[in-house]
Design a protein around this motif. Structure first.
Motif, short mmCIF file in Angstrom:
data_model
loop_
_atom_site.label_atom_id
_atom_site.label_comp_id
_atom_site.label_asym_id
_atom_site.label_seq_id
_atom_site.Cartn_x
_atom_site.Cartn_y
_atom_site.Cartn_z
N SER A 1 24.86 -14.76 13.36
CA SER A 1 24.36 -13.46 12.86
C SER A 1 25.45 -12.59 12.25
O SER A 1 25.37 -11.36 12.30
N VAL A 2 26.45 -13.21 11.65
CA VAL A 2 27.47 -12.47 10.91
C VAL A 2 26.91 -12.10 9.54
O VAL A 2 26.18 -12.87 8.92
N THR A 3 27.26 -10.90 9.05
CA THR A 3 26.88 -10.49 7.70
C THR A 3 28.15 -10.17 6.91
O THR A 3 29.01 -9.42 7.37
N ILE A 4 28.25 -10.76 5.72
CA ILE A 4 29.39 -10.54 4.83
C ILE A 4 28.85 -10.25 3.44
O ILE A 4 28.14 -11.08 2.86
N HIS A 5 29.16 -9.08 2.89
CA HIS A 5 28.63 -8.67 1.59
C HIS A 5 29.65 -8.92 0.47
O HIS A 5 30.86 -8.86 0.69
N ARG A 6 29.12 -9.13 -0.72
CA ARG A 6 29.97 -9.26 -1.90
C ARG A 6 30.57 -7.90 -2.29
O ARG A 6 30.21 -6.87 -1.75
N GLY A 7 31.48 -7.91 -3.26
CA GLY A 7 32.19 -6.71 -3.67
C GLY A 7 31.40 -5.82 -4.61
O GLY A 7 30.20 -6.01 -4.85
N THR A 8 32.10 -4.81 -5.14
CA THR A 8 31.55 -3.91 -6.14
C THR A 8 32.53 -3.81 -7.30
O THR A 8 33.75 -3.95 -7.11
N VAL A 9 32.01 -3.55 -8.50
CA VAL A 9 32.90 -3.46 -9.67
C VAL A 9 33.77 -2.20 -9.62
O VAL A 9 34.77 -2.11 -10.33
N GLN A 10 33.41 -1.23 -8.79
CA GLN A 10 34.22 -0.03 -8.68
C GLN A 10 35.52 -0.26 -7.91
O GLN A 10 36.42 0.58 -7.93
N ASP A 11 35.62 -1.41 -7.24
CA ASP A 11 36.85 -1.73 -6.51
C ASP A 11 37.32 -3.12 -6.92
O ASP A 11 37.43 -3.41 -8.11
N TYR B 1 26.41 0.30 -6.22
CA TYR B 1 26.21 -1.07 -6.70
C TYR B 1 24.88 -1.16 -7.44
O TYR B 1 23.84 -0.75 -6.91
N HIS B 2 24.91 -1.72 -8.64
CA HIS B 2 23.70 -1.81 -9.45
C HIS B 2 23.47 -3.22 -9.99
O HIS B 2 23.07 -3.40 -11.14
N GLY B 3 23.76 -4.20 -9.14
CA GLY B 3 23.44 -5.58 -9.51
C GLY B 3 24.48 -6.31 -10.31
O GLY B 3 24.21 -7.41 -10.82
N GLU B 4 25.68 -5.77 -10.42
CA GLU B 4 26.73 -6.45 -11.17
C GLU B 4 27.10 -7.79 -10.49
O GLU B 4 26.96 -7.93 -9.29
N PRO B 5 27.61 -8.75 -11.27
CA PRO B 5 27.91 -10.08 -10.71
C PRO B 5 29.23 -10.11 -9.95
O PRO B 5 30.23 -10.67 -10.41
N THR B 6 29.25 -9.51 -8.79
CA THR B 6 30.46 -9.50 -7.96
C THR B 6 30.48 -10.74 -7.06
O THR B 6 29.51 -11.49 -7.00
N THR B 7 31.58 -10.92 -6.34
CA THR B 7 31.79 -12.20 -5.66
C THR B 7 32.20 -12.03 -4.20
O THR B 7 32.59 -10.96 -3.75
N LEU B 8 32.12 -13.16 -3.49
CA LEU B 8 32.67 -13.33 -2.15
C LEU B 8 33.50 -14.60 -2.17
O LEU B 8 33.05 -15.63 -2.68
N GLY C 1 27.33 -13.49 1.61
CA GLY C 1 27.31 -13.27 0.17
C GLY C 1 26.15 -12.44 -0.33
O GLY C 1 25.84 -12.46 -1.54
N GLU C 2 25.52 -11.69 0.54
CA GLU C 2 24.44 -10.80 0.09
C GLU C 2 25.03 -9.63 -0.70
O GLU C 2 26.19 -9.26 -0.54
N ALA C 3 24.22 -9.06 -1.57
CA ALA C 3 24.63 -7.87 -2.30
C ALA C 3 24.80 -6.70 -1.34
O ALA C 3 24.07 -6.57 -0.35
N THR C 4 25.76 -5.84 -1.64
CA THR C 4 26.01 -4.69 -0.79
C THR C 4 24.91 -3.64 -0.94
O THR C 4 24.36 -3.47 -2.03
N ILE D 1 31.13 -7.47 7.74
CA ILE D 1 32.26 -7.27 6.83
C ILE D 1 31.71 -6.70 5.53
O ILE D 1 30.99 -7.39 4.80
N GLY D 2 32.04 -5.44 5.26
CA GLY D 2 31.47 -4.75 4.12
C GLY D 2 32.14 -5.11 2.80
O GLY D 2 33.17 -5.79 2.73
N HIS D 3 31.54 -4.61 1.73
CA HIS D 3 31.94 -4.93 0.36
C HIS D 3 33.40 -4.60 0.09
O HIS D 3 33.95 -3.62 0.59
N ASP D 4 34.05 -5.48 -0.68
CA ASP D 4 35.42 -5.29 -1.16
C ASP D 4 36.46 -5.33 -0.04
O ASP D 4 37.62 -4.98 -0.27
#
Length: 256
Positions: free
Chosen positions: A89-99, A71-78, A63-66, A117-120
């Motif tokens: 050591s898996v990394t999964i990022h939250r989404g972006t408002v552009q998608d 991405y500019h800090g918008e409240p996106t989710t996972l 759930g780290e920010a992408t 696993i990248g954003h969106d």
């Protein structure tokens, strides 16, 4: 159930049955469902919702920010469903408002060590992502797909249901359902017969899926003509429908 050295933000919501190991950190706006196990040294940031009976192993970052520059800090989710195993050591990022605004992991997936696993991105159900597989942003991985170790997937690619990638595959276009790909860049090799056999597909269905593969890849047909011919096979073999749907959904073009 929560180790004394774990740090749980008061704005996080954990089911009473959740187990949290030493030195893990769970931030605000994180929801964790029943019987989920979070091992030591895991960091989970929100907004993130995790379902029931997941097992998240040490040193994972969830759930780290992408780092995507748009991405500019918008409240996106996972969002993570139920019964997933997320190894070390898996990394999964939250989404972006552009998608989509949300990165989504479905149910009963095995996500092995060092996977990113990248954003969106969307990883549906019953998939296996083997060690060091990396999904760029906006990737979709459909049900039962298996991506072998060190598979790299370019952004916006779609990985079809029941497909398979060989070790070290670099995927830059969409992979149709049932297809095995390998190489860098990826090339289509055959259907994923062994995986389908393990999931109970009959030999007659496998034979027809091989015919479908040859229509697409071996007879020099345009994709439109191949799809027309595939549509005539669906009455006898309805399992061909996911293949047709994955071809219709392709926007980047398919792996050849």
């Amino acid at each position: 159930m929560i180790h004394s050295t774990a740090i749980i933000d008061p704005r996080a919501t954990l089911h009473p049955s959740v187990n949290v190991g030493p030195y893990s950190i769970i931030g605000p706006d994180v929801v964790v469902g029943a019987d989920t196990i979070i091992e030591s040294h895991v960091v989970i940031k929100g907004p993130t919702t995790i379902g029931a009976r997941n097992h998240i192993f040490q040193f994972s970052s969830i759930g780290e920010a992408t780092p995507d520059l748009k991405y500019h800090g918008e409240p996106t989710t996972l969002t993570i469903g139920d019964d997933n195993v997320i190894r070390e050591s898996v990394t999964i990022h939250r989404g972006t408002v552009q998608d989509r605004g949300d990165t989504y992991i479905g149910n009963s997936n095995l996500i092995m060590c060092y996977v990113h696993i990248g954003h969106d991105s969307v990883v549906r159900n019953n998939t296996i992502l083997v060690n060091n597989t990396a999904l760029a942003g906006h990737v979709v991985v459909d049900d039962w797909a298996i991506l072998s170790g060190y598979t790299l997937v370019h952004q916006f690619c779609k990985i079809g249901a029941h497909s398979f990638s060989g070790m070290g595959t670099a995927i830059g276009k969409d992979v149709p359902a049932y297809v095995t790909v390998s190489g860098s860049p990826a090339e289509a090799r055959t259907i994923n017969a062994e995986g389908l056999r393990r999931r109970g597909f009959s030999e007659s269905t496998l034979s027809n899926l091989r015919r479908a593969f040859k229509l697409i890849y071996r007879q020099g047909l345009t994709l439109d003509v191949a799809m027309e011919r595939l549509s005539t096979m669906t009455t006898e073999t309805p399992e061909i429908l996911p293949l047709i749907e994955s071809l219709e959904a392709s926007e980047r073009g398919i792996v050849r």
